[in-house]
Design an enzyme around this catalytic site. Sequence first.
Site, PDB file in Angstrom:
ATOM      1  N   SER A 203      20.441  20.778  61.846  1.00 51.32           N
ATOM      2  CA  SER A 203      21.438  19.998  61.104  1.00 51.32           C
ATOM      3  C   SER A 203      21.736  18.744  61.908  1.00 51.32           C
ATOM      4  O   SER A 203      21.550  18.732  63.140  1.00 51.32           O
ATOM      5  CB  SER A 203      22.716  20.823  60.955  1.00 51.32           C
ATOM      6  OG  SER A 203      23.794  19.997  60.556  1.00 51.32           O
ATOM      7  N   TYR A 216      28.990  26.006  64.987  1.00 52.73           N
ATOM      8  CA  TYR A 216      27.862  25.628  64.115  1.00 52.73           C
ATOM      9  C   TYR A 216      27.037  24.530  64.801  1.00 52.73           C
ATOM     10  O   TYR A 216      25.807  24.611  64.877  1.00 52.73           O
ATOM     11  CB  TYR A 216      28.401  25.145  62.767  1.00 52.73           C
ATOM     12  CG  TYR A 216      27.338  24.696  61.783  1.00 52.73           C
ATOM     13  CD1 TYR A 216      26.479  25.612  61.183  1.00 52.73           C
ATOM     14  CD2 TYR A 216      27.198  23.344  61.448  1.00 52.73           C
ATOM     15  CE1 TYR A 216      25.508  25.197  60.276  1.00 52.73           C
ATOM     16  CE2 TYR A 216      26.241  22.931  60.541  1.00 52.73           C
ATOM     17  CZ  TYR A 216      25.395  23.856  59.955  1.00 52.73           C
ATOM     18  OH  TYR A 216      24.437  23.443  59.069  1.00 52.73           O
TER      19      TYR A 216
END
Length: 328
Positions: A203, A216
């Site tokens: 990401s 995350y």
Amino acid sequence: MAVLDFDWLWDALPGSFQTPIAQNLLAVLGLLVLARAALLPVLRALRGIFSFFLRPGKNLKRLGEWAVVTGATDGIGEAYAHELARKGLNIVLISRTQAKLDKTAGEIAAKHKVNTQTIAFDFSQLNASTAGPLRARLANLDVGVLVNNVGVSYDHPAFFTELSEAKLLDLIQLNITSTTLITQMILPGMVERKRGAIVNVSSYSGMRPTPLLTVYSAAKGYVDYFSRALELEYSSKGISIQSVTPLLVVSKLSKVRAALTIPTPTAFARQAVATIGHDSRTLGYWAHALQSWAISLLPEDMSDKLLMNHHLSIRSRALKRANAKKGE
Ligand SMILES: NC(=O)c1ccc[n+]([C@@H]2O[C@H](COP(=O)([O-])OP(=O)(O)OC[C@H]3O[C@@H](n4cnc5c(N)ncnc54)[C@H](OP(=O)(O)O)[C@@H]3O)[C@@H](O)[C@H]2O)c1
């Protein structure tokens, strides 16, 4: 000390350097530095246009008969599965819910005329004892492409101390453990066959520390470093390992609507799959590359502050919604 003007710099040079030749050499050096600074963005833009719009994708069928996609029944994973089937690969779909697997597999087989297999597996339960049956299902398949897509993020941005133990474990299991262990199941076969491609969906949050998505961000940072180091180990053995670092894509996880900079999973996968075997690290989609470049122009402490404020405001809206729901 800062250099205030050229005369000051010139006077600071030892006398033996203060010759017309040295002066001309310095002028040429200055011109080269300026030309490089002006040309680099142009070259970067041309490279982006070429890689996202003009460069043909590789023939992925040459890597093997099957593609394995994790988290394949929704969002980016489902779109990767369709796009790889469109390229002629048979697809193994791995996700949690059998009914959703059956539906997606049926759609892929009907639309792209390829074979499919489904494996219902909950990656939050992946450990030394549950890995065995999964490994057995994947053994003896000629896997050409593996897409480690399954992943989970926060429900909304939050401070680290607000996360439950279960959420922390899920973030680590679904983003880190699953990517690492599935790679360990499939890479040895690729090494034996001397061909294959592994795509790890990281990401943009994994490329920079992202406040209020800390775990995350760190987990996706692991996926990015894992992929890049693995690429250095295995690219000479005929295997390409790619780290994909998208910004926002429409999905249940992102909870955002489509916009110029927010592609649908199908639009995203169309461009991202075309980069397999070409780029070892990619944002996957042209508008994400543009966004990442624009952000890189800001001073880092400014973009850090903007990101923190943006996430604080999403967090407070999410908390207000949750409180309103409780009061209903
Ligand atoms: N969307 C974005 O904006 C964005 C941006 C950057 C990176 N990413 C990354 O892209 C990947 C895909 O994201 P997405 O937005 O497409 O997600 P998504 O729409 O939420 O899809 C998740 C998929 O994973 C499966 N899944 C979820 N939990 C599972 C579990 N415990 N075990 C097995 N399968 C499970 C789901 O199947 P079931 O429904 O059966 O559980 C579904 O097929 C993730 O790694 C994410 O971090 C997404």
